[in-house]
Scaffold this active site. Structure first.
Site: not given
Length: 1015
Positions: A452, A753, A757
C-alpha cells in the site's frame, strides 16, 4: 531425497493446508522416538474438529432461537423474572444468565419485558449516553457478578512437565532399562562401585540429555507465551464516565458502550443502540457466510462476529466464557498453529535417516552378536554363559539402541521451531508481530512485495496543505493564513464546507478527561477535521444543527463516503466526499467565487481536473467535497443518490514519504525482491510517491479500471512490468496477487489495512496487516502484523525470514554430517574389528552436541546485511541444496578417514601398549571426533564463504554453546573416566586430538571452493 520429500511431504502449504495433507505426513512419520516432543508444535486436528462441531451447533442453535422466539410471541403474555439476591445487593437488577438468554436466544419478547435497551442499561446501572462508572468498587462488583471478558486457556506448562515429556523418548527408556540391568549384573559380579560404573554412566548421560532438552523446550515455550500475549493486544473504543477512550477488549464489562466501525470484531455479546447500515458477518461463529443486518428490530450482536459494513454503538451484556465465542475460542486455542512446510520436510528427512539408522543399528547388533558367538564357538564355551557374556551382550544392545538415538534426528523439525521462536521474539523488537509460524520461513523465499502507499510508504501523518474552494487555490502554513483564506470565501460556501466536513465524517472531535481536544478517526478524517477546526468551525454545534439520517461509510471499493442530513427548516441534503475524479464525475454544478451555484461547464470541469492533476503531481492526496439538495422527498431505506452534486472544492492532503523507505526499496531490489505499489489514490499522486521511493523506474503505472478490462493474454505480458497500480479496488489487488503466484510462480507478500483487503491478504503467500491503521478483520486474515505500519519493517521481516531459512540449512548440514560419520564409524568398526570405538555414553553426548546444543548454536544466528545481497529461494528452490551435499560429503569423508586411520594405526602413532592401550586409543578417537564436531559447527556458520569467523563474537548464544561443549568435553575425558569409558590424556595427546578436529576447518574451506550448481 528432494524428490521423495516433495512427493510425500510437499503437500503441506505455508497456509490453508487441507486436513488430509496434514494427516498424511503424520502417518508417514512412524519412526518417532518421542511423539509428545516431535509433534508438540503441530496442529491439534482433534480440537479443530471439535471447534467446527461447535460452529455447526451454534448455527443450528441461533436458527432455532429465532424460530422459538417468533413462536413464543404468540403464546407468552409477560414474564416473571426474580432478581437473585447477590445481584440485587451489588446494585444491579438483572443477572448474567438472564442477559445471556436474551442475546444468545435472540429473545425480543424478553428484551421488551425488561424495558428494551434502555431498561437493560438501567438494570446494569449504566447509561446509554455516558457508559459505566469507572470507580474501583463499581468495576470490581461488575466483575464478580458478570465475570471478565476472557476465555479459559490451558494453563502454561511448567519446567517439570517438559522434563517429564523429554523422558518419554522410547530409545532413552530402552537405554534406561539397559542401564538398570547393567547395574544389577555389574554389581552382582564386581561389587560396588566398580560394577556400577557402566550403568551409572548411561543413567547420567540420559539425565543430562533430558535436562538440557527440557531446558531448551521450556525456554522456547516462554518465547511463544510472550508472543501470544502480544497477539491478544486488541483495543476498542468505549464510552466510560462520559468520556470516549480506548481500552483492551479483555477489560470490557457488561454496561460498557462500545463504538463499532468497519473491520472491527464485536468484542462481546451485546445490544445495538444506534448506528447506520450495520452489516455483521457471523461466519467465524456459525460458519454462515451470509451477512446479517443489525437494526433496532434485530438488535442482537454476538462476540467474535465482524463488522462488514456500516458503524454503530452497542451495549455490552455478556462477556467471556458466558458467550459462545468464549467457548469456541477456548477450544480453538488448543487447536494450535498449522505446522510449517519446513517442519514437515524435516520430519520427512528425520524419517528417512531414522529408517537408515534403524537398519544399520540392527545390522551392527547382529554383527556384534555373531562375533560373540563365533568367539565362544572357537573357545568351545558356547553352552556356558557367564555374567560377563551377558554384560557384553547388553553393551552391544545399548550401542545399537544408541545408534538409533543418534541416527533419528529428532531435533531437525524442532530446530525449525527453535529458530522461528527466536526470530519471532527478535522481530517483535523490530515492530513485526508474526501470527503464523510459517510466515517467517515463507518471507525468506519472497520474490515480490505488493505494498500500500498510505501509511506504509508514507508516514500517515496527514495535513491539508492546499485547497481549491470556490475556484480559489490557497496553500496553508499557519493559522494566520487560514483566517485570511476564510475572509476570501463567501459565508454561504464556508458554512456548506464546514457542514460537510463535520457531518460527512467517520471521525470525531472529543474532549479528554484533562479537557484537551482529541481527534479520533483515520488520518484522512483527522486531517479534514483539523482543517475544519482551523477554518473556525465547531464540531458539536455543527452536529447538533442537523439530524443525521443515513450514512454510507467509506470503503476502498466505492472510494467515497456519503451522508444524508435532515435540515432544521425541513428537507434533506446529501454530502459526499472521496476520490476527486470519481466525485467530480458525479457533479453537474459548482460553487463559484461569489458563493453562487453555477452549472459545471466543460471549461470549469477541465480547470478542476487540471487542479487535481497539479495537486497530485506534488504528491498530494486529493479529495473532492460535494453536496446535493434533495428537497423533502427522501426515505432512509433508499440508497444515497450519486449524481447531480454541486462541487464545493478540492483539498490536497500531504502525507510525506517515511524516512528510510527509498533505502529499503533499494535493499529489496538488490535482494531480487520486486516492490510494487498498489494504491487507491490518483495515478499522478501514486507516480510521484513511487518515484520518490524508487519503486517506479522503468516499469508501468496503470489504473485499476484499465487493469480490470485486460484479457488473460494481455495480463500475462503486462503483470511482470507493473510497478504502480493506482485507483485499484481490493479485487484488482487480489487479481494481481493471484496472477503473480500462479502464472509467474512468485512468492508474494501483500500489505493491507482495510476489511476489503482480506481476500488479497488471504490469497498472498504472506499477508502483512498494518498494526496502527489496520482493522481487526485485516489483522485476522494476515500472517504478520507490522506494528509501526512502516515499509522498512517489512524489509526486516524478509531479512529475518532468509535468516531462519539459512540457519536451518546450516543446522541440517551440520547434523547430517554427524549422523553419517557416527553411523559409518560404528557400523564399519563392528563389521571389521568386532568392537565399537564410541560407547553408549559417548554417543549420547555426541547426540546432545549435534541435536539440542547444535540447534541452539546454529539455528539462532542473527541476520546480517549480506543476506539481502543474494537472490531469493523462490517457490522451486530445493531445501537440501547441492552446496549442502558437497559440504556434508567433504566433511564426512575427512572425519571417517581420520577416525578409521586412528583405529588402524593409532597405537603405533602414539606408541600405546599395555593393558590400557585400547581405552586410551578409544578416548583419543572420541576426543578427536567431538572436536571435529566443534570445529565443523564453526565451519557450518557459512555454507559458501571461507571466512566463518565474521561476527562470531557478537553471537553470544553460539559462543556460550561452544564454551560449554569444550568444558564438558574436558570434564568427561579427564574426570568421568569410570562412567564415560575414557581415561585422562597427556598434553601431547590433547594437542593431537584438538588439531585433528581443527584440520577439518581448512578442509571445509577447500571443499567450499569446489564449484557445484546451487539447485
Amino acid at each position: 531425497m528432494e524428490s521423495y520429500l516433495k512427493e510425500n511431504f510437499g503437500e503441506v502449504k505455508p497456509k490453508n493446508s487441507s486436513e488430509e495433507a496434514l494427516q498424511r505426513w503424520r502417518k508417514l512419520c512412524w519412526l518417532v522416538k518421542n511423539r509428545k516432543r516431535r509433534f508438540r508444535f503441530t496442529a491439534n486436528l482433534t480440537k479443530r474438529f471439535e471447534a467446527r462441531a461447535i460452529q455447526r451447533s451454534n448455527q443450528e442453535k441461533f436458527r432455532v432461537a429465532v424460530l422459538v422466539s417468533q413462536a413464543a410471541l404468540q403464546f407468552i403474555h409477560g414474564i416473571t423474572y426474580v432478581v437473585p439476591e447477590e445481584v440485587k445487593s451489588a446494585g444491579f437488577q438483572i443477572c448474567a444468565d438472564e442477559l445471556g438468554s436474551i442475546v444468545e436466544g435472540r429473545n425480543t419478547k424478553k428484551l421488551r419485558d425488561h424495558g428494551a435497551i434502555e431498561g437493560i442499561a438501567e438494570k446494569l446501572s449504566a447509561s446509554i449516553k455516558n457508559g459505566i462508572s469507572t470507580s474501583e468498587d463499581s468495576l470490581s462488583q461488575r466483575k464478580s457478578i458478570y465475570g471478565i471478558n476472557k476465555f479459559t486457556e490451558s494453563p502454561p506448562k511448567g519446567f517439570w512437565v517438559f522434563l517429564w515429556e523429554a523422558l518419554q523418548d522410547t530409545t532413552l527408556m530402552i537405554l534406561g532399562v539397559c542401564a538398570i540391568i547393567s547395574l544389577i549384573v555389574g554389581i552382582s559380579m564386581e561389587g560396588w562401585p566398580k560394577g556400577a560404573h557402566d550403568g551409572l554412566g548411561i543413567v547420567a548421560s540420559i539425565l543430562l540429555v533430558v535436562f538440557v532438552t527440557a531446558t531448551s523446550d521450556y525456554r522456547q515455550s516462554l518465547q511463544f507465551k510472550d508472543l501470544d500475549k502480544e497477539k491478544k493486544k486488541i483495543t476498542v473504543q468505549v464510552t466510560r464516565n462520559s468520556y470516549r477512550q480506548k481500552i483492551s477488549i479483555y477489560d470490557l464489562l457488561p454496561g460498557d458502550i462500545v463504538h463499532l466501525a468497519i473491520g472491527d470484531q464485536v468484542p462481546a455479546d451485546g445490544l445495538f443502540i444506534c448506528g447506520f447500515s450495520l452489516l455483521i458477518n457471523e461466519s467465524s461463529l456459525t460458519g454462515e457466510s451470509e451477512p446479517v443486518n443489525v437494526t433496532a428490530e434485530n438488535p442482537f450482536l454476538l462476540a467474535g462476529t465482524k463488522v462488514q459494513d456500516g458503524s454503530g454503538k452497542m451495549l455490552v451484556t455478556t462477556v467471556g466464557m458466558r458467550t459462545q465465542w468464549g467457548k469456541l475460542m477456548a477450544t480453538l486455542s488448543e487447536g494450535g498453529d498449522d505446522e510449517t512446510p519446513l517442519q514437515v520436510k524435516l520430519n520427512g528427512v528425520a524419517t528417512i535417516i531414522g529408517k537408515i539408522g534403524l537398519f544399520f543399528a540392527v545390522i551392527t547388533f547382529a554383527v556384534f552378536v555373531q562375533g560373540l558367538f563365533s568367539r565362544k564357538m572357537q573357545e568351545g564355551s558356547h553352552w556356558s554363559w557367564s555374567g560377563e557374556d551377558a554384560l557384553e551382550m547388553l553393551e552391544y544392545f545399548a550401542v545399537a539402541v544408541t545408534i538409533v538415538v543418534v541416527a533419528v534426528p529428532e531435533g531437525l523439525p524442532l530446530a525449525v521451531t527453535l529458530s522461528l521462536a527466536f526470530a519471532m521474539k527478535k522481530m517483535m523488537n523490530d515492530k513485526a508481530l508474526v501470527r503464523h509460524l510459517a510466515a517467517c520461513e515463507t518471507m525468506g523465499s519472497s520474490t515480490g512485495i505488493c505494498s500500500d502507499k498510505t501509511g506504509t510508504l508514507t508516514t500517515n501523518h496527514m495535513t491539508v496543505v492546499k485547497a481549491c474552494i470556490c475556484g480559489k487555490i490557497k496553500e496553508f502554513g499557519d493559522s494566520v493564513e487560514f483566517s485570511v483564506f476564510c475572509s476570501g470565501i463567501p459565508d454561504s460556501a464556508l458554512r456548506m464546507l464546514l457542514q460537510s466536513i463535520f457531518n460527512n465524517t467517520g471521525g470525531e472531535v472529543v474532549k479528554t478527561e484533562d479537557d484537551k481536544v482529541e481527534l479520533l478517526g483515520t488520518p484522512t478524517e483527522t486531517a479534514l477535521l483539523e482543517f475544519g477546526l482551523l477554518l473556525g468551525g465547531d464540531f458539536e454545534s455543527e452536529r447538533q444543527e442537523t439530524k443525521l439520517v443515513k450514512v454510507e461509510p467509506f470503503n476502498s471499493a466505492k472510494k467515497r463516503m456519503g451522508v444524508i442530513l435532515e435540515l432544521p427548516g425541513g428537507g434533506f441534503r446529501a454530502h459526499c466526499k472521496g476520490a476527486s475524479e470519481i466525485i467530480l464525475d458525479a457533479c453537474d454544478k459548482v460553487v463559484d467565487l461569489n458563493g453562487k451555484v453555477v452549472p459545471l461547464n466543460e471549461a470549469s470541469c477541465d480547470h478542476l481536473k487540471y487542479i487535481i492533476e497539479q495537486f497530485a503531481s506534488e504528491a498530494l492526496r486529493t479529495l473532492c467535497i460535494a453536496y446535493k439538495e434533495l428537497g423533502s422527498e427522501f426515505s432512509a431505506e433508499t440508497a444515497i443518490p450519486f449524481e447531480g452534486y454541486t462541487c464545493i472544492g478540492i483539498v490536497g492532503i500531504k502525507d510525506p514519504v517515511r524516512p528510510g523507505v527509498k533505502e529499503s526499496v533499494a535493499i529489496c531490489r538488490s535482494a531480487g525482491i520486486t516492490v510494487r505499489m498498489v494504491t487507491g489514490d490518483n495515478i499522478n499522486t501514486a507516480k510521484a510517491i513511487a518515484r520518490e521511493c524508487g519503486i517506479l523506474t522503468d516499469g508501468i503505472a496503470i489504473e485499476g479500471p484499465d487493469f480490470r478490462v485486460k484479457s488473460e493474454k494481455e495480463l500475462a505480458e503486462l503483470v511482470p512490468k507493473i510497478q504502480v497500480m493506482a485507483r485499484s479496488s481490493p479485487m484488482d489487488k487480489h487479481t494481481l496477487v493471484k496472477h503473480l503466484r500462479t502464472t509467474f510462480q512468485e512468492v508474494v507478500a501483500v500489505t493491507g489495512d482495510g476489511t476489503n483487503d482480506a481476500p488479497a491478504l488471504h490469497e498472498a503467500d504472506i499477508g502483512l496487516a498494518m498494526g496502527i491503521s489496520g482493522t481487526e478483520v485485516a489483522k485476522e486474515s494476515a500472517d504478520v502484523i507490522i506494528l509501526d505500519d512502516n515499509f522498512s519493517t517489512i524489509v526486516t521481516v524478509a531479512k529475518w525470514g532468509r535468516s531462519v531459512y539459512i540457519n536451518i540449512q546450516k543446522f541440517v548440514q551440520f547434523q547430517l554430517t554427524v549422523n553419517v560419520v557416527a553411523l559409518i564409524v560404528n557400523f564399519s568398526s563392528a563389521c571389521l574389528t568386532g568392537s565399537a570405538p564410541l560407547t553408549a555414553f559417548q554417543l549420547l553426548w555426541v547426540n546432545m552436541i549435534m541435536d539440542t546444543l547444535g540447534a541452539l548454536a546454529l539455528a539462532t544466528e542473527p541476520p546480517n546485511d549480506e543476506l539481502m545481497k543474494r537472490p531469493p529461494v523462490g517457490r522451486k528452490g530445493n531445501f537440501i541444496s547441492n552446496i549442502m551435499w558437497r559440504n556434508i560429503l567433504g566433511q564426512s569423508c575427512y572425519q571417517f578417514i581420520m577416525i578409521w586411520y586412528l583405529q588402524m594405526a593409532g597405537k603405533d602413532i602414539f606408541h600405546l601398549d599395555g593393558p590400557d592401550s585400547d581405552l586410551i586409543l578409544n578416548t583419543l578417537i572420541f576426543n578427536s571426533f567431538v572436536f571435529c564436531q566443534v570445529f565443523n559447527e564453526i565451519s557450518s556458520r557459512e555454507m559458501e564463504k571461507i571466512n566463518v569467523f565474521k561476527g562470531i563474537l557478537n553471537n553470544y548464544v553460539f559462543m556460550a554453546v561452544m564454551t560449554c561443549t569444550v568444558l564438558f568435553q574436558i570434564i568427561i575425558v579427564e574426570y568421568l573416566g569410570a562412567f564415560a569409558n575414557t581415561c585422562p590424556l597427556t598434553f601431547s595427546q590433547w594437542f593431537v586430538s584438538v588439531s585433528l578436529g581443527f584440520l577439518g576447518m581448512p578442509i571445509a574451506a577447500a571443499v567450499k571452493m569446489i564449484p557445484v550448481g546451487s539447485a
